[in-house]
Design a protein around this motif. Structure first.
Motif, PDB file in Angstrom:
ATOM      1  N   MET A 207       0.913  -3.635  -6.287  1.00  0.00           N
ATOM      2  CA  MET A 207       0.920  -2.373  -5.563  1.00  0.00           C
ATOM      3  C   MET A 207      -0.468  -1.737  -5.641  1.00  0.00           C
ATOM      4  O   MET A 207      -1.097  -1.733  -6.702  1.00  0.00           O
ATOM      5  N   VAL A 208      -0.952  -1.232  -4.515  1.00  0.00           N
ATOM      6  CA  VAL A 208      -2.215  -0.508  -4.453  1.00  0.00           C
ATOM      7  C   VAL A 208      -1.899   0.919  -4.010  1.00  0.00           C
ATOM      8  O   VAL A 208      -1.374   1.128  -2.920  1.00  0.00           O
ATOM      9  N   VAL A 209      -2.194   1.892  -4.871  1.00  0.00           N
ATOM     10  CA  VAL A 209      -1.936   3.300  -4.559  1.00  0.00           C
ATOM     11  C   VAL A 209      -3.232   3.933  -4.066  1.00  0.00           C
ATOM     12  O   VAL A 209      -4.275   3.858  -4.736  1.00  0.00           O
ATOM     13  N   ILE A 210      -3.165   4.533  -2.884  1.00  0.00           N
ATOM     14  CA  ILE A 210      -4.343   5.151  -2.259  1.00  0.00           C
ATOM     15  C   ILE A 210      -4.137   6.659  -2.135  1.00  0.00           C
ATOM     16  O   ILE A 210      -3.068   7.115  -1.717  1.00  0.00           O
TER      17      ILE A 210
ATOM     18  N   LEU B  32       0.853  -1.193   0.000  1.00  0.00           N
ATOM     19  CA  LEU B  32       0.000   0.000   0.000  1.00  0.00           C
ATOM     20  C   LEU B  32       0.885   1.237   0.000  1.00  0.00           C
ATOM     21  O   LEU B  32       1.743   1.380   0.875  1.00  0.00           O
ATOM     22  N   LEU B  33       0.678   2.105  -0.971  1.00  0.00           N
ATOM     23  CA  LEU B  33       1.473   3.325  -1.077  1.00  0.00           C
ATOM     24  C   LEU B  33       0.544   4.528  -1.060  1.00  0.00           C
ATOM     25  O   LEU B  33      -0.471   4.554  -1.762  1.00  0.00           O
ATOM     26  N   GLY B  34       0.893   5.524  -0.258  1.00  0.00           N
ATOM     27  CA  GLY B  34       0.086   6.736  -0.195  1.00  0.00           C
ATOM     28  C   GLY B  34       0.686   7.723   0.781  1.00  0.00           C
ATOM     29  O   GLY B  34       1.550   7.387   1.588  1.00  0.00           O
ATOM     30  N   GLU B  35       0.217   8.962   0.698  1.00  0.00           N
ATOM     31  CA  GLU B  35       0.686  10.010   1.602  1.00  0.00           C
ATOM     32  C   GLU B  35       0.164   9.756   3.020  1.00  0.00           C
ATOM     33  O   GLU B  35      -0.707   8.907   3.240  1.00  0.00           O
ATOM     34  N   ASN B  36       0.675  10.527   3.990  1.00  0.00           N
ATOM     35  CA  ASN B  36       0.085  10.522   5.333  1.00  0.00           C
ATOM     36  C   ASN B  36      -1.385  10.893   5.220  1.00  0.00           C
ATOM     37  O   ASN B  36      -1.743  11.860   4.533  1.00  0.00           O
ATOM     38  N   GLY B  37      -2.243  10.130   5.894  1.00  0.00           N
ATOM     39  CA  GLY B  37      -3.665  10.433   5.855  1.00  0.00           C
ATOM     40  C   GLY B  37      -4.391   9.841   4.659  1.00  0.00           C
ATOM     41  O   GLY B  37      -5.595  10.069   4.492  1.00  0.00           O
ATOM     42  N   ALA B  38      -3.698   9.050   3.846  1.00  0.00           N
ATOM     43  CA  ALA B  38      -4.338   8.472   2.662  1.00  0.00           C
ATOM     44  C   ALA B  38      -5.336   7.378   3.027  1.00  0.00           C
ATOM     45  O   ALA B  38      -6.251   7.083   2.247  1.00  0.00           O
TER      46      ALA B  38
END
Length: 244
Positions: free
Chosen positions: A203-206, A32-38
């Protein structure tokens, strides 16, 4: 096997997860890839039964997340990067035997399993030291052992590389590869694009609680250069379009 079905979660006016769905097969690592708070940590906490979804559900190793939370807990191992989940006043051995007994093991089997894992992760000589006196890397090894003391079929890692030096982080990712080889289903989150690329099958991008892209890492490596993949991921993480 993990089946995530249309999960949403709200905190006050903030929609932390918005209709999230995907699956993780046996012997597969999904990053899981994403910014803080994603919404990465929120999703993992729902799957670990720490939070209840607003909508949707999940199935873990054949058990319904909402109807059979006790069975789900028996089949998951959890490792959060910033929380080793150990009692610092107890020794490493006391911690492991305690968690083994919580998972229904007899005192004899708990002791045997503790010895097995201490040898596997090379901390046998530190078993009788208080956890609070151990180095961060050694604590992480004990935390890994704690997470699999009951030999779960599903592993959840929330930023397992957080705050670790290279050697300690490598211990975590080597362990993830071992879990994969043993046929476990694995989800891990990270802020590091390199770690996500290097250790994920998919990969899952949120972004802001929504899945903006799911893809097979090896397929992208065949199609794009590493720099192009980084550009794609940066755009997606920031809510942009897939573009190079």
């Amino acid at each position: 096997m993990i089946k995530i079905k249309n999960i949403s979660k709200r905190f006050g006016k903030t929609l932390a997860l918005d209709n999230v769905s995907f699956e993780v097969g046996d012997g597969e690592i999904v990053g899981l890839l994403g910014e803080n708070g994603a919404g990465k940590s929120t999703l993992l906490r729902i799957l670990s039964t720490m939070l209840i979804p607003l909508e949707g559900n999940a199935e873990i190793d054949g058990f319904d997340l909402l109807k059979n939370p006790d069975e789900v807990r028996k089949n998951i191992g959890i490792l959060f990067g910033s929380e080793v989940g150990l009692y610092e006043r107890l020794t490493a051995r006391e911690n492991l035997e305690y968690f083994a007994k919580l998972n229904g093991m007899s005192p004899k089997r708990a002791a045997e399993r503790t010895d097995e894992l201490a040898e596997r992760f090379s901390f046998s000589q530190y078993q009788n030291k208080q956890v609070g006196t151990l180095s961060k890397g050694m604590k992480q090894k004990v935390a890994i052992a704690r997470s699999i003391i009951h030999d779960p079929s599903v592993m959840l890692f929330d930023e397992p590389d957080s705050g670790l030096d290279f050697k300690a982080a490598k211990t975590i990712f080597d362990f993830m590869e071992t879990c994969k080889a043993e046929g476990k289903s694995i989800i891990f989150s990270s802020h590091s694009m390199e770690n996500i690329k290097n250790y994920s099958d998919r990969m899952v991008v949120i972004h802001k609680g929504k899945i903006v892209k799911t893809f097979v890492v090896d397929e992208y490596r065949q199609k794009y250069s590493e720099r192009e993949i980084n550009d794609i991921l940066f755009n997606l993480v920031c809510g942009g379009e897939e573009d190079v």
